[in-house]
Design an enzyme around this catalytic site. Sequence first.
Site, PDB file in Angstrom:
ATOM      1  N   LYS A 108       0.785  -1.256   0.161  1.00  0.00           N
ATOM      2  CA  LYS A 108      -0.096   0.051  -0.047  1.00  0.00           C
ATOM      3  C   LYS A 108       0.869   1.236   0.055  1.00  0.00           C
ATOM      4  O   LYS A 108       0.451   2.240  -0.584  1.00  0.00           O
ATOM      5  CB  LYS A 108      -0.989   0.073   1.196  1.00  0.00           C
ATOM      6  CG  LYS A 108      -1.977  -1.024   1.019  1.00  0.00           C
ATOM      7  CD  LYS A 108      -3.061  -1.137   1.844  1.00  0.00           C
ATOM      8  CE  LYS A 108      -3.872  -2.090   1.727  1.00  0.00           C
ATOM      9  NZ  LYS A 108      -3.775  -3.397   1.708  1.00  0.00           N
TER      10      LYS A 108
HETATM   11  C1  LIG Z   1      -4.376  -4.687   0.944  1.00  0.00           C
HETATM   12  C2  LIG Z   1      -3.435  -5.694   1.039  1.00  0.00           C
HETATM   13  C3  LIG Z   1      -3.934  -6.884   0.050  1.00  0.00           C
HETATM   14  C4  LIG Z   1      -4.901  -6.724  -0.875  1.00  0.00           C
HETATM   15  O1  LIG Z   1      -4.944  -5.793  -1.914  1.00  0.00           O
HETATM   16  P1  LIG Z   1      -6.040  -5.339  -2.752  1.00  0.00           P
HETATM   17  O2  LIG Z   1      -5.932  -4.346  -3.596  1.00  0.00           O
HETATM   18  O3  LIG Z   1      -7.078  -5.114  -1.773  1.00  0.00           O
HETATM   19  O4  LIG Z   1      -6.637  -6.500  -3.583  1.00  0.00           O
HETATM   20  C5  LIG Z   1      -2.904  -8.144  -0.214  1.00  0.00           C
HETATM   21  N1  LIG Z   1      -1.879  -8.438   0.912  1.00  0.00           N
HETATM   22  C6  LIG Z   1      -1.659  -7.308   1.727  1.00  0.00           C
HETATM   23  C7  LIG Z   1      -0.392  -7.413   2.269  1.00  0.00           C
HETATM   24  C8  LIG Z   1      -2.152  -6.175   1.650  1.00  0.00           C
HETATM   25  O5  LIG Z   1      -1.876  -5.080   2.695  1.00  0.00           O
END
Ligand SMILES: *Cc1c(COP(=O)(O)O)cnc(C)c1O
Length: 458
Positions: A108
């Site tokens: 993120k």
């Molecule tokens: C947010 C997140 C995901 C999922 O990603 P999306 O964009 O919501 O599909 C997967 N793995 C981790 C570690 C995350 O923080």
Amino acid sequence: MRYVSTRGSAPDLGFNDVLLAGLATDGGLYMPESWPALQPSRGARTYVERAVEVMLPFVTPDIDEITLTHLCTEAYSTFRHPAITPLVQIDHRHWVQELFHGPTLAFKDVALQLVGKLFDHVLSARGERVTIVGATSGDTGSAAIDGVSGCANVDIVILYPLGRTSDVQRKQMTTVDAPNVHTVAVEGTFDDCQDLVKAMFNDVDFRTRNQLSAVNSINWARVMAQTVYYVTASEAFATAPTFSVPTGNFGNVLAGWIAREMGAPIRDFIISSNTNDILTRFVNDHDMTARGVVPTLSPSMDIQVSSNFERLLFEMNGRDGGMTAEQLTRFRSTGRLDIEGDQRDRFMAGSFRAAAFDDVSTLSEIRRVYDASGYVLDPHSATGTAAARMLSAAGDGGPVITLATAHPAKFPDAVEEAIGFRPELPAHLADLFERDERTQTVANDLATVQRLVEQLTR
Ligand SMILES: *Cc1c(COP(=O)(O)O)cnc(C)c1O
């Protein structure tokens, strides 16, 4: 670039307005009115240089190239690897793309470091200020806080459930020493926190008075920032690769689909889920029925309804916003999404495959990859390599890239259970547990929380 709503009845907007608005006024999500064609690189040598080339059409004319270059340079200077999102080979045809070299150790950061800079830039040009309010069960809160800490025109208030986040996750939020960052422990669950945030946004007086804003995963700028690493990775191979993507809200895999629409050389996508497998059921069994959320070892994928799926649905519907709105209204009342069979099949074929793994298989995948290559995966990424192995076995032997979405040290308990030791935190977080925490605890009560938000951001 102009942006249109997936529900077809909100005014179209330019990039800066879409950035600050998040959700459209008709409840829809913003999409570019057309996909710009990816231009061959004019000699980009770094991630940032290619990022500017890829994203410029999306922000023009609101943001110019020099400004975008400056914002991207600042955003990605916080990453601990010069390649930003490096590729690591784990067997003869399988690579991992590490998206966790940002400050909070999850993918993120790739989007939120840039979104923080974009917010600050647009707000200072307009002479405005906002208060970002959000609820978190872990990863998103710390990434959002880090993205805007130190921004002059943004205050951020993050609510988290008291005693229900991991120690690493809480410490990553509460030890950030910046005057514009505020964390609040609510005596309640994650759902209580989310309800409080929703109630604050629904209180129009309060929302306007405090210039509330959000940076949740439906914000277009986050999806846009994520298209870049699909471009840089796919351009590193002579044969178009398959991407395997650990999926929750569908933002990450959607960004990959967009990169391919723009012309990036990508073969197809594998969606991996944990026990919360609504997307896998949709792809494999044509069943999109919401069920209760089950807690797993990969908590950032513990999601019942993937909010960004609406953007793909809009495309599946030939960009008919009215039809999309109608399907979603029916989904909300029946818990089942009904899409015509051949419409779905025509759209999905050749693009998406999917597989789901429970906690036991996730742990054995961490163990298998470690034994075979010495590489340590976190539990989210392990669902991705497991899906890649299962679904690409019968393929034509082309390259497969699994997106590693979190650093294994962020989920030390699961990793230890799988391979018997705890991965070390990177140097910049090594003293995390010695740092002072700054937070407050409040009752699960809207009026109390609203008063606190106004006090904190005065
Ligand atoms: C947010 C997140 C995901 C999922 O990603 P999306 O964009 O919501 O599909 C997967 N793995 C981790 C570690 C995350 O923080």
